[in-house]
Write an enzyme that holds these catalytic residues in place. Structure first.
Site, mmCIF file in Angstrom:
data_model
loop_
_atom_site.group_PDB
_atom_site.id
_atom_site.type_symbol
_atom_site.label_atom_id
_atom_site.label_comp_id
_atom_site.label_asym_id
_atom_site.label_seq_id
_atom_site.Cartn_x
_atom_site.Cartn_y
_atom_site.Cartn_z
ATOM 1 N N ASN A 80 18.738 39.795 60.178
ATOM 2 C CA ASN A 80 17.487 40.441 60.705
ATOM 3 C C ASN A 80 16.410 38.492 61.589
ATOM 4 O O ASN A 80 16.188 38.291 62.334
ATOM 5 C CB ASN A 80 16.223 40.427 60.354
ATOM 6 C CG ASN A 80 16.580 40.189 58.762
ATOM 7 O OD1 ASN A 80 16.806 40.597 58.018
ATOM 8 N ND2 ASN A 80 14.619 39.944 58.351
ATOM 9 N N CYS B 61 7.872 41.257 58.793
ATOM 10 C CA CYS B 61 7.703 42.458 57.246
ATOM 11 C C CYS B 61 6.447 41.036 56.177
ATOM 12 O O CYS B 61 5.916 40.933 55.943
ATOM 13 C CB CYS B 61 8.963 43.413 56.727
ATOM 14 S SG CYS B 61 9.541 43.980 57.973
ATOM 15 N N ALA C 111 14.834 52.969 65.498
ATOM 16 C CA ALA C 111 14.984 53.098 67.139
ATOM 17 C C ALA C 111 14.170 52.110 67.467
ATOM 18 O O ALA C 111 14.337 51.873 68.659
ATOM 19 C CB ALA C 111 14.301 54.611 67.341
ATOM 20 N N THR D 16 7.859 67.962 58.189
ATOM 21 C CA THR D 16 7.681 68.649 59.581
ATOM 22 C C THR D 16 8.367 67.441 60.723
ATOM 23 O O THR D 16 8.353 66.091 60.349
ATOM 24 C CB THR D 16 6.794 69.015 60.507
ATOM 25 O OG1 THR D 16 5.758 69.709 59.138
ATOM 26 C CG2 THR D 16 6.303 69.237 61.671
ATOM 27 N N GLN E 64 19.666 45.934 62.487
ATOM 28 C CA GLN E 64 19.799 44.682 64.129
ATOM 29 C C GLN E 64 21.375 44.604 64.865
ATOM 30 O O GLN E 64 20.869 43.689 65.773
ATOM 31 C CB GLN E 64 19.645 42.901 62.394
ATOM 32 C CG GLN E 64 18.273 43.002 62.394
ATOM 33 C CD GLN E 64 16.962 42.793 63.176
ATOM 34 O OE1 GLN E 64 17.340 42.773 64.891
ATOM 35 N NE2 GLN E 64 16.087 43.354 62.800
#
Length: 401
Positions: free
Chosen positions: A153, A326, A202, A239, A181
């Site tokens: 990354n 991050c 995504a 779900t 990446q």
């Protein structure tokens, strides 16, 4: 002018992706697991999305692609399940990761290390690359997993996943690769390489945030990380994120369609932009271009704190980064710079520019002007630059003009 050059952190959602997702928020909102018409209204969208995702990584239908909330979840799942299945039970006691994996792999590796697992952290070489040979040298009959990212990354360095996969197969050790990446930048194909587990998100290829996946090869199924329901064949309860699946599928299809453009046009733009940046004195880039994803530059400006450069860029409307998103709250030296042994005065000077298929030449021209002005301003007030011995003490050649 506003210029977004932080596409390795996240990307704009492609408007066509958004258009395809929209009906699944308000019109087709049923829970896919219910037994009425509101549920069945969602099924065609899920099916189409899943088919596009399978096709995008060339996964055979007998293998599993499990939808998760993000690659961080998927990475945690792989390492923790291996811990519960293999290490806690005493069958194995060792895993191998690279020292420059995403924090979601490194932090999880450190966590299972604290629970008694042995972890080998493979070093990168001066080009910022893992050498496949180092995997071979560290595998033992007690190794439960090798986890090495497909592309880095920070630098865009493409790791030798084909050779690593072959080594793992030879030694009968499961191989996981974090392909976050790589997808949408270079071809990713789970059949041509020996990959047992592959993870992605995504939002790195113009899809929505909050949805990712874990690919699992048939026969290599993992214990679920989340328990509670029968969704995703019982592998991941919760779900289903219907709009996310629809959006990730569409984004995957478009990323594959745009791959040639990315690998030719974006690469050309990136290379020309990099050439101009390297005309600035005392700059250097990690990892040779041909060994990098086509959109990424990690460049150091001697004598300039990365954060100061970001401040100047941001004031001019330009988004870039000093390291992984991050980790950007804590201003530590860039992990890759540290790993390749850059001198202290360079480890804090790295800026990452990451392009996308939405990046224009005008944006790059504007960015160059801003960078050049920022370098003059910041070196002018730098206490370290005037005295920094230029050259080779980092083991890296600076560019001099």
């Amino acid at each position: 002018m506003k210029v977004y050059l932080d596409n390795n952190a996240t990307t704009i959602v492609d408007p066509q992706v958004f258009a395809e997702m929209e009906p699944y928020f308000v019109q087709r909102y049923g829970n896919p697991n219910s037994l009425h018409i509101f549920a069945s209204d969602t099924h065609p969208g899920i099916k189409a999305g899943m088919e596009r995702i399978y096709a995008g990584i060339n996964s055979p239908r007998e293998d599993s692609v499990i939808i998760t909330s993000c690659a961080t979840e998927s990475n945690n799942w792989v390492l923790k399940s291996i811990y519960f299945d293999q290490i806690l039970t005493g069958k194995k006691n060792h895993i191998i990761v690279s020292e420059v994996e995403h924090p979601s792999v490194i932090a999880t590796a450190k966590f299972i290390e604290s629970m008694g697992c042995k972890v080998t952290y493979l070093p990168i070489n001066s080009e910022g690359l893992i050498e496949a040979q180092s995997v071979e040298e560290n595998i033992t009959d007690k190794t439960a997993l090798v986890s090495v990212m497909w592309a880095n990354n920070e630098t865009g360095a493409i790791f030798p996943v084909e050779e690593i996969g072959a080594i793992c197969k030879k030694h009968n050790v499961p191989f996981h690769t974090d392909a976050v990446q790589a997808i949408g930048k270079i071809p990713v194909d789970v059949q041509s390489f020996n990959v047992d587990y592959l993870t992605f998100s995504a939002h790195k290829f113009h899809g929505p945030k909050g949805v990712g996946a874990l690919y699992m090869k048939k026969g290599k199924e993992l214990m679920p990380l989340l328990h509670g329901g029968s969704q995703m064949g019982g592998y991941r309860s919760g779900t289903l994120n219907v709009p996310g699946i629809v959006g990730m599928g569409k984004a995957m299809e478009q990323a594959i369609d745009a791959l040639d453009y990315e690998m030719s046009e974006i690469r050309k733009m990136r290379d020309a932009f990099e050439d101009e940046l390297l005309k600035i004195e005392d700059t250097f880039v990690v990892t040779p271009r041909e060994k990098r994803t086509p959109n990424t530059i990690l460049i150091s400006f001697r004598g300039i704190e990365g954060e100061s450069m970001l401040w100047d860029l941001s004031r001019a409307g330009i988004g870039a980064s000093t390291g992984s998103a991050c980790a950007s709250e804590d201003l530590e030296a860039n992990s890759v710079m540290e790993a390749i042994g850059a001198a202290e005065d360079l480890a804090h000077t790295a800026i990452r520019f990451s392009l996308s298929r939405y990046t224009t030449q005008d944006e790059l021209d504007y960015t160059l002007k801003v960078v050049n002005a920022a370098v003059i301003r910041l070196r002018g007030i730098s206490s370290s630059y005037a005295y920094a011995p230029a050259g080779h003490e980092s083991g890296l050649d600076a560019h001099h003009h």
